[in-house]
Design a protein around this motif. Structure first.
Motif, short mmCIF file in Angstrom:
data_model
loop_
_atom_site.label_atom_id
_atom_site.label_comp_id
_atom_site.label_asym_id
_atom_site.label_seq_id
_atom_site.Cartn_x
_atom_site.Cartn_y
_atom_site.Cartn_z
N ARG A 147 0.83 -1.20 0.00
CA ARG A 147 0.00 0.00 0.00
C ARG A 147 0.87 1.26 0.00
O ARG A 147 0.52 2.27 -0.62
N VAL A 148 1.99 1.21 0.70
CA VAL A 148 2.90 2.35 0.68
C VAL A 148 3.46 2.53 -0.73
O VAL A 148 3.53 3.65 -1.27
N ARG A 149 3.85 1.44 -1.35
CA ARG A 149 4.38 1.52 -2.71
C ARG A 149 3.32 1.99 -3.70
O ARG A 149 3.64 2.66 -4.69
N ASP A 150 2.07 1.62 -3.45
CA ASP A 150 0.98 2.09 -4.32
C ASP A 150 0.93 3.62 -4.35
O ASP A 150 0.44 4.21 -5.32
N LEU A 151 1.42 4.24 -3.28
CA LEU A 151 1.45 5.71 -3.20
C LEU A 151 2.78 6.26 -3.69
O LEU A 151 3.11 7.42 -3.44
N HIS A 152 3.57 5.40 -4.36
CA HIS A 152 4.84 5.79 -4.99
C HIS A 152 5.92 6.19 -3.99
O HIS A 152 6.73 7.08 -4.25
N VAL A 153 5.88 5.52 -2.85
CA VAL A 153 6.96 5.66 -1.87
C VAL A 153 7.54 4.26 -1.64
O VAL A 153 6.79 3.32 -1.39
N GLU B 42 8.07 12.53 -0.84
CA GLU B 42 7.65 12.81 -2.21
C GLU B 42 7.28 11.51 -2.90
O GLU B 42 7.97 10.50 -2.75
N PRO B 43 6.19 11.49 -3.69
CA PRO B 43 5.80 10.28 -4.42
C PRO B 43 6.63 10.08 -5.68
O PRO B 43 6.14 10.20 -6.81
N ASP B 44 7.92 9.76 -5.50
CA ASP B 44 8.84 9.72 -6.63
C ASP B 44 9.34 8.31 -6.95
O ASP B 44 10.27 8.15 -7.74
N TRP B 45 8.72 7.29 -6.32
CA TRP B 45 9.12 5.91 -6.64
C TRP B 45 8.27 5.45 -7.82
O TRP B 45 7.24 4.82 -7.67
N THR B 46 8.72 5.81 -9.03
CA THR B 46 7.97 5.52 -10.25
C THR B 46 8.76 4.55 -11.12
O THR B 46 9.97 4.37 -10.93
N MET B 47 8.08 3.93 -12.06
CA MET B 47 8.73 2.92 -12.88
C MET B 47 9.89 3.50 -13.69
O MET B 47 10.93 2.86 -13.86
N ASP B 48 9.75 4.69 -14.20
CA ASP B 48 10.85 5.29 -14.96
C ASP B 48 12.08 5.48 -14.08
O ASP B 48 13.21 5.20 -14.49
#
Length: 529
Positions: free
Chosen positions: A26-32, A197-203
């Motif tokens: 759930r945390v990763r779903d929020l890009h963290v 910051e929600p910066d854990w994105t696939m790119d």
């Protein structure tokens, strides 16, 4: 391979909760980025990893039990925000001077929560809301400095916080979908309290992983056992993006793949991605080896042992190979004893990622997906440009159809199962596509996540035309899940089940009956063997 710790991440301390992995997701779903650690990790060791925040999971034990999971109270002095759920709230209370009592009445399932006063983590949520509870023990006296921020009829301390020290806790589970404002609560904590910051994105992930692989490999060569499954395929695409033709993929075809899979592997990796690929045709060798074998674990061992013989036979013919890349993912680690998280989970199945290197042969490992859940691996595959038909393939065990055939594997059984399984996948691929077109969400936990056919070692009486038949039944298995840690049987429409049944009986020689498995995991596993 060491995973670089991102600039910001959340450490989840696992107290044995059924929802432990779900919190991280759930945390990763929020890009963290989040990572799971054993609950008793020393505070100094955790501090060295540099978490931006800590979440304490729930757990099944009483905090006063002799064998209750414990934690280092120094975690509360690390200077980072801490959020506890369920058992996490209780141990926070006990460690900081509060009290936990054993209530006369437990609270399980949905409950109505009433807010009390100001709360940073409940900010922006309704005065009354539904939450998901699962407890009997509960905090009876909060530690000094804490205020009670919500209650239910059964639980007077449903949440508490000491905002001055950035310590927060809930008796309920914000991580489960049944808590209607759970996502908002996590957002309040991650972004409002922690300032992340929600910066854990696939790119960003691809850039980071490519840099890691290049740094580790340099000019050396890598070999990868490509099964055509999602995990090994994404690993191949990621490693190839990093080092190009320094990677060689070996595809061992044991003859127990699903219909059309060898052709798809050739098409995608040889023709689309131009990856150096060696296709080993071992079908006949496997068929002879499995003759007369019915025990599932023996089938797994034989298939796994022969796979590595085939693989290393090729590997030893190649010059300059120093690294072996493989598609280990987070659930592999958890189910095989949590070797990287320090947990004590029982090994549920023979783990396919334990490598029996031959004498005198050793390659260093590259496991770029070992901190990813399955749905994240799929997202990564899409971002890398893999075709949807491969990325959204169903999970498939290493031993292939051999463990979906109960009893001895014979050419006749294999032919029946390949055809029946192809019907199941075709119909449920179409069903999932319709759901996607209706909802716009391809990763819905209410769609079919995995589906396949099983061939039991029995026959049943039937009637076809005017003749009595004595043929084989086929079992259809379809489940809803997101990461295979738990699963529920898919509530398919009757017309879909009926169409699958009719097509299998009409189109597959040797089958006169179709049944549907309606058992969740647990108590069952997803696979039959």
């Amino acid at each position: 391979m060491q995973t670089r710790t991102p600039g910001q991440f959340v450490a989840v301390l696992d107290f044995g909760a059924q929802y432990g992995q779900l919190i991280a997701r759930r945390v990763r779903d929020l890009h963290v980025y989040s990572e799971i650690f054993p609950c008793d990790i020393p505070a100094a060791e955790l501090a060295e990893k540099g978490p931006s925040a800590v979440i304490l999971s729930g757990g099944p034990a009483s905090v006063y039990a002799d064998d209750a999971p414990d934690m280092d109270a120094g975690v509360f002095e690390l200077g980072v925000p801490v959020l506890g759920f369920c058992y996490g709230q209780q141990i926070m209370a006990v460690k900081l001077g509060g009290e936990v009592g054993h209530t006369e009445k437990g609270e399980y399932g949905p409950a109505r929560l009433a807010r009390q006063g100001e709360s940073r983590i409940l900010d922006g949520t309704p005065a009354e809301q539904t939450v998901w509870m699962s407890h009997r023990d509960a905090v009876s006296s909060v530690p000094a400095g804490f205020s009670v921020t919500s209650a239910t009829q059964t639980c007077p301390v449903a949440s508490m916080e000491d905002a001055s020290r950035n310590l927060f806790a809930t008796q309920f589970h914000p991580e489960v979908r049944h808590t209607e404002c759970g996502r908002k609560i996590l957002q309040n904590f991650l972004f409002g309290v922690c300032g992340l910051e929600p910066d854990w994105t696939m790119d960003n992930i691809i850039d980071e992983k490519v840099a890691e692989i290049r740094e580790q490999v340099g000019e050396k060569k890598v070999i990868l056992a490509l099964s055509g499954g999602v995990d090994s395929s994404v690993t191949a695409a990621l490693v190839h993006r990093a080092i190009g033709d320094q990677l060689t993929c070996v595809f061992v075809n044991h003859g127990m793949l699903r219909k059309g899979e060898p052709e798809m592997v050739e098409e995608v990796f040889r023709k689309q991605f131009n990856v150096p690929l060696i296709h080993v045709h071992a079908e006949e060798r496997y068929s002879r080896m499995l003759a007369g074998v019915s025990d599932p674990e023996q089938k797994r061992r034989l298939i796994g042992t022969q796979f590595w013989k085939e693989f290393f036979s090729v590997a030893q013919e190649l010059d300059g190979i120093e690294y072996l890349a493989q598609g280990t993912i987070y659930p592999d680690i958890i189910e095989s004893g949590a070797r990287k998280t320090g947990g004590k989970a029982s090994t549920i199945k023979s783990h396919h990622n334990l490598i029996p290197f031959p004498d005198g042969v050793h390659f260093d490992l590259i496991e770029p997906l070992d901190h990813f859940f399955k749905d994240e691996v799929r997202e990564l595959g899409i971002a890398l440009g893999l075709p949807d038909k491969l990325v959204w393939r169903q999970p498939f065990p290493g031993p292939g159809l051999a463990i979906r055939i109960i009893g001895e594997v014979t050419p006749e059984k294999l032919a029946i199962l390949k055809e029946a399984d192809a019907v199941v996948r075709e119909e449920l691929d179409a069903y999932n596509q319709r759901l996607f077109e209706e909802t716009g969400d391809r990763n819905s936990e209410h769609a079919c996540w995995q589906y396949f056919a099983v061939l039991p070692d029995i026959r049943s009486v039937g009637v076809m035309g005017d003749e009595r038949t004595y043929q084989r039944p086929v079992i259809v298995r379809a489940v809803e899940s997101s990461d295979a840690m738990t699963a529920d049987w898919a509530k398919l429409p009757y017309d879909v089940i009926g169409r699958i049944s009719s097509r299998i009986v009409d189109e597959v020689d040797g089958v006169n009956r179709v049944v549907y498995d309606v058992t969740p995991k647990p108590p069952a596993t997803i696979e039959w063997e």
